[in-house]
Each structure stands twice: as structure tokens, then as C-alpha cells.
Scaffold this motif. Structure first.
Motif, short mmCIF file in Angstrom:
data_model
loop_
_atom_site.label_atom_id
_atom_site.label_comp_id
_atom_site.label_asym_id
_atom_site.label_seq_id
_atom_site.Cartn_x
_atom_site.Cartn_y
_atom_site.Cartn_z
N TYR A 117 -9.14 9.02 8.78
CA TYR A 117 -9.98 7.83 8.90
C TYR A 117 -10.61 7.48 7.56
N ALA A 118 -11.11 8.49 6.87
CA ALA A 118 -11.79 8.25 5.59
C ALA A 118 -10.85 7.61 4.57
N LYS A 119 -9.60 8.05 4.54
CA LYS A 119 -8.63 7.49 3.59
C LYS A 119 -8.39 6.01 3.84
N PHE A 120 -8.24 5.65 5.11
CA PHE A 120 -7.95 4.26 5.44
C PHE A 120 -9.22 3.41 5.42
N GLU A 121 -10.37 4.01 5.70
CA GLU A 121 -11.64 3.28 5.67
C GLU A 121 -11.97 2.87 4.23
N ILE A 122 -11.69 3.74 3.27
CA ILE A 122 -11.95 3.41 1.86
C ILE A 122 -11.13 2.18 1.47
N LEU A 123 -9.90 2.13 1.89
CA LEU A 123 -9.05 0.97 1.60
C LEU A 123 -9.64 -0.28 2.26
N GLU A 124 -10.05 -0.15 3.49
CA GLU A 124 -10.63 -1.27 4.23
C GLU A 124 -11.88 -1.79 3.53
N GLU A 125 -12.74 -0.88 3.09
CA GLU A 125 -13.98 -1.28 2.41
C GLU A 125 -13.70 -1.92 1.06
N SER A 126 -12.67 -1.47 0.38
CA SER A 126 -12.35 -2.03 -0.93
C SER A 126 -11.86 -3.47 -0.84
N ARG A 127 -11.38 -3.86 0.33
CA ARG A 127 -10.91 -5.25 0.51
C ARG A 127 -12.07 -6.21 0.76
N SER A 128 -13.20 -5.65 1.22
CA SER A 128 -14.34 -6.51 1.59
C SER A 128 -15.04 -7.09 0.39
N LEU A 168 -10.51 17.06 15.30
CA LEU A 168 -11.51 16.08 14.88
C LEU A 168 -11.61 16.05 13.36
N HIS A 169 -11.56 17.20 12.74
CA HIS A 169 -11.60 17.27 11.27
C HIS A 169 -10.44 16.47 10.66
N HIS A 170 -9.23 16.64 11.22
CA HIS A 170 -8.06 15.90 10.72
C HIS A 170 -8.23 14.39 10.95
N LEU A 171 -8.76 14.03 12.10
CA LEU A 171 -8.99 12.61 12.39
C LEU A 171 -9.96 11.99 11.39
N HIS A 219 0.84 -1.20 0.00
CA HIS A 219 0.00 0.00 0.00
C HIS A 219 0.88 1.25 0.00
N SER A 220 1.78 1.35 -0.97
CA SER A 220 2.73 2.45 -0.99
C SER A 220 2.05 3.81 -1.11
N GLY A 221 0.87 3.85 -1.72
CA GLY A 221 0.16 5.11 -1.87
C GLY A 221 -0.30 5.71 -0.55
N LEU A 222 -0.38 4.89 0.48
CA LEU A 222 -0.84 5.38 1.79
C LEU A 222 0.30 5.89 2.67
N LYS A 223 1.53 5.64 2.28
CA LYS A 223 2.68 6.01 3.11
C LYS A 223 2.69 7.51 3.40
N THR A 224 2.42 8.34 2.40
CA THR A 224 2.41 9.79 2.60
C THR A 224 1.30 10.19 3.56
N ASP A 225 0.11 9.60 3.37
CA ASP A 225 -1.00 9.89 4.28
C ASP A 225 -0.65 9.47 5.71
N SER A 231 2.64 13.06 11.87
CA SER A 231 3.00 14.46 12.09
C SER A 231 1.86 15.23 12.74
N GLN A 232 0.63 15.03 12.26
CA GLN A 232 -0.52 15.70 12.85
C GLN A 232 -0.74 15.26 14.30
N SER A 233 -0.51 14.00 14.59
CA SER A 233 -0.66 13.51 15.96
C SER A 233 0.30 14.24 16.90
N ARG A 234 1.50 14.44 16.45
CA ARG A 234 2.49 15.15 17.28
C ARG A 234 2.08 16.61 17.49
N GLU A 235 1.55 17.25 16.45
CA GLU A 235 1.06 18.62 16.58
C GLU A 235 -0.14 18.67 17.53
#
Length: 150
Positions: A139-150, A132-135, A35-41, A47-51
Motif C-alpha cells: 500500500y505504501a509503495k502505491f500510495e506514494i505514487l498516488e500522492e505524488s500525482r496530487s 497485514l505487514h505485507h499489505l 509506471h514501469s518501476g512499479l511492475k516488479t512491486d 505472488s504474495q496474494s496467492r501465498e
């Protein structure tokens, strides 16, 4: 506005944010082979978590509190479960991504609960709303990947 409630709520969110940071450290490099496309996300989420952590500590200090810069018990148990699950899982990258989605959903719920509690002054509420907006975005980016596997 009760400073004790504000500090307590912010410390709960700090624990959740620390859980995210610890959880992110569990993501194995092999995930990025598939899932190399997700590495940047993912890097942006770290980084956002640290901020977010810095924001929370600042707000706690501004309200006269002491930052509880630890993780939550629930988060520690979840990370232990991830370790056990990954030991027996055939596809660690998929299992890891499932755990990212689970962790992000838990963080979203905690942040939403904090906003709904009305224990935050308007300035803190704006910052937490931004977090919350960042979260939700990550979440949406990783949820789409999760749903595509189903």
C-alpha cells in the motif's frame, strides 16, 4: 477460542484476498508503460496474494472449517465500478492505480479488524499480522505514487 468464529474470520479474509487477486487481474498492461518501476512491486503483490490465500485455506482447514473460496459482494461491486469507470475515463492507468490504492486500503482495514476482533488464536494472529505487514508495505509503495500525482 471459538473455532466457528475463527473460521468465519479467516473466510472473510479469504474473500478479501480473492478480491485482491481478481482486482489485480483488472490492471491493464498500459499502466506499466507509464509506471514501469512499479511492475516488479505489482508482480510481488500478486505472488504474495496467492501465498496469503494458501495460508488462509490451510488455517481454515486446520480449524475444521470449509474454505469459502469466493470473492466478496463488495469486491464484485467495486470491480464492476472499475469497469464502468475505466470505460469513461480518459487516463485508465491513473484510474487503475487509484483503484489499487483503494483496494489495498480496504484489505488493510479488513485484516486489522480481524486482528482487533480477537477471534483468532495466537498462531493465526501471527500469520494474519504478517499478511497485514505485507499489505501495508505494498500500500505504501502505491500510495506514494498516488500522492505524488496530487
Amino acid at each position: 477460542m471459538n473455532n466457528e468464529k475463527t473460521v468465519s474470520t479467516l473466510n472473510d479474509l479469504l474473500n478479501i484476498t480473492n478480491d485482491r487477486i481478481e482486482g489485480f487481474s483488472k490492471v491493464e498492461d498500459k499502466v506499466w508503460e507509464n509506471h514501469s518501476g512499479l511492475k516488479t512491486d505489482y508482480d510481488q503483490m500478486v505472488s504474495q496474494s496467492r501465498e496469503m490465500k494458501s495460508d488462509l485455506i490451510r488455517m481454515i482447514n486446520e480449524h475444521g472449517g470449509d474454505a469459502d473460496n469466493t470473492t466478496s459482494t463488495a469486491g464484485a461491486l467495486h470491480r464492476a465500478w472499475i469497469d464502468v469507470k475505466n470505460t469513461f475515463s480518459g487516463d485508465k492507468s491513473e484510474s487503475t492505480l487509484e483503484n489499487v490504492v483503494f483496494g489495498e486500503k480496504a484489505a488493510i482495514d479488513a485484516y486489522q479488524d480481524a486482528l482487533d476482533s480477537e477471534d483468532l488464536d495466537p498462531e493465526c494472529a501471527r500469520t494474519i499480522s504478517d499478511h497485514l505487514h505485507h499489505l501495508k508495505s505494498s500500500y505504501a509503495k502505491f500510495e506514494i505514487l498516488e500522492e505524488s500525482r496530487s
